[in-house]
Design a protein around this motif. Structure first.
Motif, mmCIF file in Angstrom:
data_model
loop_
_atom_site.group_PDB
_atom_site.id
_atom_site.type_symbol
_atom_site.label_atom_id
_atom_site.label_comp_id
_atom_site.label_asym_id
_atom_site.label_seq_id
_atom_site.Cartn_x
_atom_site.Cartn_y
_atom_site.Cartn_z
ATOM 1 N N ASP A 148 15.964 42.267 -113.103
ATOM 2 C CA ASP A 148 16.861 42.841 -112.106
ATOM 3 C C ASP A 148 16.210 44.038 -111.427
ATOM 4 O O ASP A 148 15.685 44.939 -112.087
ATOM 5 C CB ASP A 148 18.167 43.267 -112.771
ATOM 6 C CG ASP A 148 18.832 42.100 -113.497
ATOM 7 O OD1 ASP A 148 18.971 41.041 -112.862
ATOM 8 O OD2 ASP A 148 19.175 42.253 -114.670
ATOM 9 N N ASN A 149 16.229 44.026 -110.107
ATOM 10 C CA ASN A 149 15.540 45.061 -109.353
ATOM 11 C C ASN A 149 16.284 46.389 -109.369
ATOM 12 O O ASN A 149 15.668 47.439 -109.209
ATOM 13 C CB ASN A 149 15.337 44.607 -107.903
ATOM 14 C CG ASN A 149 14.386 43.425 -107.816
ATOM 15 O OD1 ASN A 149 13.505 43.271 -108.648
ATOM 16 N ND2 ASN A 149 14.592 42.583 -106.815
ATOM 17 N N ARG A 150 17.583 46.349 -109.518
ATOM 18 C CA ARG A 150 18.379 47.575 -109.567
ATOM 19 C C ARG A 150 18.955 47.728 -110.970
ATOM 20 O O ARG A 150 19.669 46.862 -111.457
ATOM 21 C CB ARG A 150 19.514 47.536 -108.543
ATOM 22 C CG ARG A 150 19.047 47.697 -107.112
ATOM 23 C CD ARG A 150 20.166 47.369 -106.133
ATOM 24 N NE ARG A 150 21.367 48.152 -106.401
ATOM 25 C CZ ARG A 150 21.576 49.382 -105.911
ATOM 26 N NH1 ARG A 150 20.661 49.956 -105.163
ATOM 27 N NH2 ARG A 150 22.691 50.019 -106.170
ATOM 28 N N PHE A 151 18.621 48.819 -111.620
ATOM 29 C CA PHE A 151 19.101 49.073 -112.975
ATOM 30 C C PHE A 151 19.673 50.490 -112.975
ATOM 31 O O PHE A 151 18.991 51.460 -113.284
ATOM 32 C CB PHE A 151 17.955 48.942 -113.970
ATOM 33 C CG PHE A 151 18.380 48.957 -115.416
ATOM 34 C CD1 PHE A 151 19.593 49.507 -115.819
ATOM 35 C CD2 PHE A 151 17.556 48.424 -116.384
ATOM 36 C CE1 PHE A 151 19.971 49.526 -117.153
ATOM 37 C CE2 PHE A 151 17.921 48.437 -117.721
ATOM 38 C CZ PHE A 151 19.116 48.990 -118.112
ATOM 39 N N ILE A 152 20.927 50.618 -112.555
ATOM 40 C CA ILE A 152 21.586 51.913 -112.412
ATOM 41 C C ILE A 152 22.507 52.145 -113.597
ATOM 42 O O ILE A 152 23.314 51.279 -113.948
ATOM 43 C CB ILE A 152 22.390 51.970 -111.099
ATOM 44 C CG1 ILE A 152 21.466 51.704 -109.898
ATOM 45 C CG2 ILE A 152 23.083 53.314 -110.948
ATOM 46 C CD1 ILE A 152 22.199 51.583 -108.588
ATOM 47 N N VAL A 153 22.381 53.304 -114.218
ATOM 48 C CA VAL A 153 23.159 53.627 -115.406
ATOM 49 C C VAL A 153 24.029 54.850 -115.144
ATOM 50 O O VAL A 153 23.548 55.875 -114.662
ATOM 51 C CB VAL A 153 22.238 53.902 -116.616
ATOM 52 C CG1 VAL A 153 23.069 54.337 -117.821
ATOM 53 C CG2 VAL A 153 21.412 52.667 -116.948
ATOM 54 N N LEU A 154 25.313 54.723 -115.468
ATOM 55 C CA LEU A 154 26.248 55.839 -115.432
ATOM 56 C C LEU A 154 26.817 55.986 -116.836
ATOM 57 O O LEU A 154 27.467 55.082 -117.347
ATOM 58 C CB LEU A 154 27.369 55.579 -114.432
ATOM 59 C CG LEU A 154 28.362 56.722 -114.215
ATOM 60 C CD1 LEU A 154 27.655 57.947 -113.636
ATOM 61 C CD2 LEU A 154 29.498 56.285 -113.296
ATOM 62 N N GLY A 155 26.534 57.118 -117.481
ATOM 63 C CA GLY A 155 26.930 57.321 -118.867
ATOM 64 C C GLY A 155 28.079 58.292 -119.018
ATOM 65 O O GLY A 155 28.161 59.305 -118.309
ATOM 66 N N PHE A 156 28.992 57.997 -119.951
ATOM 67 C CA PHE A 156 30.107 58.870 -120.312
ATOM 68 C C PHE A 156 30.054 59.049 -121.828
ATOM 69 O O PHE A 156 30.099 58.048 -122.552
ATOM 70 C CB PHE A 156 31.452 58.249 -119.930
ATOM 71 C CG PHE A 156 31.584 57.884 -118.475
ATOM 72 C CD1 PHE A 156 32.166 58.780 -117.589
ATOM 73 C CD2 PHE A 156 31.124 56.669 -118.009
ATOM 74 C CE1 PHE A 156 32.294 58.450 -116.247
ATOM 75 C CE2 PHE A 156 31.247 56.322 -116.670
ATOM 76 C CZ PHE A 156 31.828 57.223 -115.781
ATOM 77 N N TYR A 157 29.983 60.286 -122.298
ATOM 78 C CA TYR A 157 29.896 60.446 -123.740
ATOM 79 C C TYR A 157 30.422 61.800 -124.195
ATOM 80 O O TYR A 157 30.422 62.782 -123.471
ATOM 81 C CB TYR A 157 28.451 60.268 -124.222
ATOM 82 C CG TYR A 157 27.433 61.171 -123.555
ATOM 83 C CD1 TYR A 157 27.172 62.449 -124.042
ATOM 84 C CD2 TYR A 157 26.728 60.732 -122.431
ATOM 85 C CE1 TYR A 157 26.236 63.265 -123.433
ATOM 86 C CE2 TYR A 157 25.788 61.546 -121.822
ATOM 87 C CZ TYR A 157 25.552 62.814 -122.336
ATOM 88 O OH TYR A 157 24.634 63.626 -121.727
#
Length: 219
Positions: free
Chosen positions: A107-116
């Motif tokens: 996958d060309n786009r690997f965007i991560v949004l984390g909540f912790y």
């Protein structure tokens, strides 16, 4: 004639004993105990809050590093001091670039949004400097392009939520203007249902190491 040589060593010994036991001249070794200072505004006294921003770099390791490169990471956080511990809630964001030899295969786009959420045990080294160690627990939302879906009607982006945890360690120096300057290292563990190397389903662990500069305002 009296030979003073015979009295030299006993005299020195008696002088040392007298100096050791005499209360007037005995050297006292103070026990240094670092206590929170007023400039902490109560934060390190167990009743303070802080807000902060984070900037650093995330280094993929293991299977994740085969197809993706180092990326900047950004975040914001809210911190609460409770006795010898600091609790935190954070949101962070980063996007892994694809390696040149992996384009077209993953996958060309690997965007991560984390909540912790997290917690750490604090140890004061000086009144203005502390070190800590702890753990973060939460979730990360991954958005990626589905390279196998050729339907032009679809958005070709898929969201996937996974479990996340990270042991962490760092230090913070608090200035007199209530600004905290710190550095934190984390070992990120992502528990996902998708294999980003083979593009197949199945539970996998993916890891990265993050080094982050943290600026906090204490109130």
């Amino acid at each position: 004639m009296i030979n003073l040589y015979h009295f030299k060593l006993p005299a020195v010994a008696l002088l040392l004993i007298a100096l050791f036991y005499c209360p007037a001249v005995k050297a006292q070794t103070p026990v240094i105990e670092y206590e929170p200072d007023e400039s902490y505004v109560g934060f390190n006294q167990g009743k303070g809050w802080a807000i902060g921003g984070q900037f650093g770099y995330d280094f993929p390791t293991g299977a994740l590093s085969q197809n993706y490169r180092v990326t900047p990471t950004y975040g914001i956080g809210l911190y609460k001091k409770v006795d010898d511990f600091t609790l935190n809630f954070n949101i962070n964001h980063h996007a892994y670039p694809v390696k040149s030899n992996a384009i077209g295969m993953v996958d060309n786009r690997f965007i991560v949004l984390g909540f912790y959420f997290g917690g750490a045990y604090d140890k004061l080294i000086t009144p203005f400097f502390k070190v800590y160690g702890g753990l973060n627990l939460g979730a990360w939302l991954k958005r990626y392009e589905d390279i196998y879906n050729y339907d032009d009607e679809c958005g070709c982006e898929i969201n996937n939520t996974n479990f996340y945890f990270a042991p962490k360690a760092g230090f913070t120096y608090l200035t007199s203007s209530r600004i905290g300057i710190g550095v934190e290292a984390k070992y990120n563990v992502y528990v996902t249902g998708y294999d980003y190397v083979t593009n197949t389903s199945g539970g996998k662990l993916f890891n990265s190491v993050a080094a982050t500069l943290i600026l906090t305002y204490h109130f």
